[in-house]
Write an enzyme that holds these catalytic residues in place. Structure first.
Site, short mmCIF file in Angstrom:
data_model
loop_
_atom_site.label_atom_id
_atom_site.label_comp_id
_atom_site.label_asym_id
_atom_site.label_seq_id
_atom_site.Cartn_x
_atom_site.Cartn_y
_atom_site.Cartn_z
NE ARG A 55 -2.19 1.61 3.37
CZ ARG A 55 -2.01 0.98 4.52
NH1 ARG A 55 -2.60 -0.17 4.75
NH2 ARG A 55 -1.24 1.49 5.46
CE1 TYR A 113 -15.92 11.53 -16.54
CE2 TYR A 113 -15.51 11.45 -14.19
CZ TYR A 113 -15.82 10.82 -15.37
OH TYR A 113 -16.01 9.46 -15.39
CG ASP A 185 -9.25 16.16 -15.40
OD1 ASP A 185 -8.57 15.57 -16.26
OD2 ASP A 185 -10.31 15.70 -14.95
C1 LIG Z 1 -12.76 9.63 -16.60
C2 LIG Z 1 -12.43 10.98 -16.13
C3 LIG Z 1 -12.17 11.23 -14.77
C4 LIG Z 1 -12.26 10.16 -13.71
O1 LIG Z 1 -11.37 9.12 -13.92
P1 LIG Z 1 -11.67 7.58 -13.50
O2 LIG Z 1 -10.43 6.87 -13.92
O3 LIG Z 1 -12.90 7.16 -14.26
O4 LIG Z 1 -11.90 7.57 -12.04
C5 LIG Z 1 -11.84 12.52 -14.40
N1 LIG Z 1 -11.77 13.52 -15.31
C6 LIG Z 1 -12.01 13.30 -16.63
C7 LIG Z 1 -11.90 14.44 -17.58
C8 LIG Z 1 -12.35 12.04 -17.08
O5 LIG Z 1 -12.62 11.86 -18.38
#
Ligand SMILES: *Cc1c(COP(=O)(O)O)cnc(C)c1O
Length: 397
Positions: A55, A113, A185
């Site tokens: 972990r 998202y 992001d």
């Molecule tokens: C899919 C996605 C997430 C979340 O990721 P997961 O791997 O599904 O938890 C966050 N931001 C964006 C822009 C995404 O497309």
């Protein structure tokens, strides 16, 4: 003296592998054997490099995290660490938990998202965090939303689903002036198109469940960032239990090996498809940052390097929900899979999937209509995709 069966069964002999294998092995061990109390102490205290408990860290996560760190700039750049996590959402939760305290305020994009918005508003909201949603293409609106308790600014490089590309350096400057951490992001863009840490971001998150791994066979997240966040992030992964499994890390190491080729091909397909869609009478509007008609095309040229504009396209069909359903059933190869970044081209329908929770007036205000289809271009030859779209449109009338 022969060994007892229980001794043989419970302790397989280790083997020294010589010469070195040419590819990375999988290390599924939950725990590693310590030689002495002193060594255990030093390993757990971080004085010597090594592994004790999965972990806290394991070789497959270290190798993958280091590849990702180098993709985001590597030595000599602002990126000090690359931490992989169990999902994209856990990478985001980790970033928020590592930086923020109760009572603080976050400014987020109004086009994020869906789960990310819910994480900030609903989950962290219960822990006393407040939040304002703004249009990140409007710099004055961002400035106006910052308060004396704002400690984080959070955007997506290419926003979901209308694919607005934001001005990362300008937003980074607003964050800096307000002493707020700038979290980006970068899932839709990937480090192949842009490296936000080079443009002033403090932390970058990506969902590796999408195009970076690209094979649609695992969930994983990535969090890269500057030196000052390194220890909090490393401790947070273990304390919150967000570690990615050795097998998933190993798979993602395979996936990433071809990411530069896949991203290039998928983006080229998207550019060609967007141009073709723009000439279709059944299409009211095409949203693709590579088209000069896109409202953020100038930002896209500057932020994404001017050659590739991502593999995602949104298009608005004439005829609303009914047309969307007909179109989805007309497509033969391209499947309706509400995710993105797979090997094959897929489509989604934001209003019934990622954005189904929006109130009708909010959806209308954001331009998420019943006829909106989102396309994630894959790495087939363009002819394969083009033919399926062409047939699907012909069967509409
Ligand atoms: C899919 C996605 C997430 C979340 O990721 P997961 O791997 O599904 O938890 C966050 N931001 C964006 C822009 C995404 O497309």
């Amino acid at each position: 003296m022969s060994e007892k069966p229980d001794e043989i069964c419970t302790r397989p002999q280790s083997v020294r592998v010589f010469p070195e294998p040419s590819t990375l092995p999988i290390y599924p061990a939950a725990v590693y054997e310590c030689q002495s109390t002193g060594q255990a102490d030093q390993l757990l205290g971080g004085e010597i490099e090594g592994f004790v408990y999965q972990r806290d860290g394991h070789p497959n996560a270290t190798v993958l995290g280091e590849m990702c760190r180098r993709l985001h700039g590597g030595d000599g750049s602002a990126v000090a660490f690359g931490q992989v996590t169990s999902t994209g959402m856990s990478a985001l939760a980790l970033a928020l938990a590592a930086v923020l305290e109760t009572g603080q305020h976050v400014v987020i994009s109004h086009q994020m998202y869906g789960r990310s918005t819910r994480l900030v508003v609903e989950e962290f909201g219960r822990w006393g965090l407040s939040c304002t949603e703004v249009d990140m293409t409007d710099l004055d609106a961002i400035r106006a939303a910052m308060t004396s308790s704002t400690r984080m600014l959070m955007v997506e490089t290419i926003a979901n689903p209308l694919l607005d590309v934001v001005d990362l350096p300008a937003i980074a400057e607003i964050a800096r002036q307000n002493k707020a951490t700038f979290l980006v992001d970068n899932t839709f863009a990937t480090p192949m198109l842009t490296r936000p840490l080079d443009l002033g971001a403090d932390l970058v998150m990506e969902s590796m469940s999408k195009i970076l791994n690209g094979h649609g066979d695992l969930m994983m997240g990535l969090l890269c960032g500057r030196e000052q966040y390194r220890d909090r992030v490393r401790d947070g992964v273990s304390s919150w239990g967000m570690t990615a499994s050795p097998f998933d890390c190993w798979l993602a190491t395979r996936g990433i090996a071809t990411a530069h080729l896949r991203v290039e091909r998928a983006c080229e397909n998207a550019m060609q498809l967007a141009n073709w869609l723009a000439g279709q009478p059944g299409v009211q509007q095409v949203h693709y940052p590579g088209l000069a008609s896109h409202p953020t095309h100038q930002n896209a040229c500057r932020i994404l390097g001017g050659r590739l504009f991502g593999n995602m396209i949104s298009l608005e069909l004439r005829g609303g929900r009914e047309a969307a359903d007909r179109f989805i059933s007309n497509l033969q190869r391209v499947r309706f899979c509400p995710s993105l970044g797979e090997i094959a081209t897929t489509i989604s329908h934001p209003r019934s999937t990622s954005h189904r929770g929006l109130k009708p007036e909010k959806a209308r205000e954001m331009g998420i209509t019943d006829g909106l289809i989102r396309v994630s271009c894959g790495i087939e030859s363009f002819d394969t995709i083009g033919e399926d779209f062409e047939n699907a449109f012909s069967a509409m009338d």
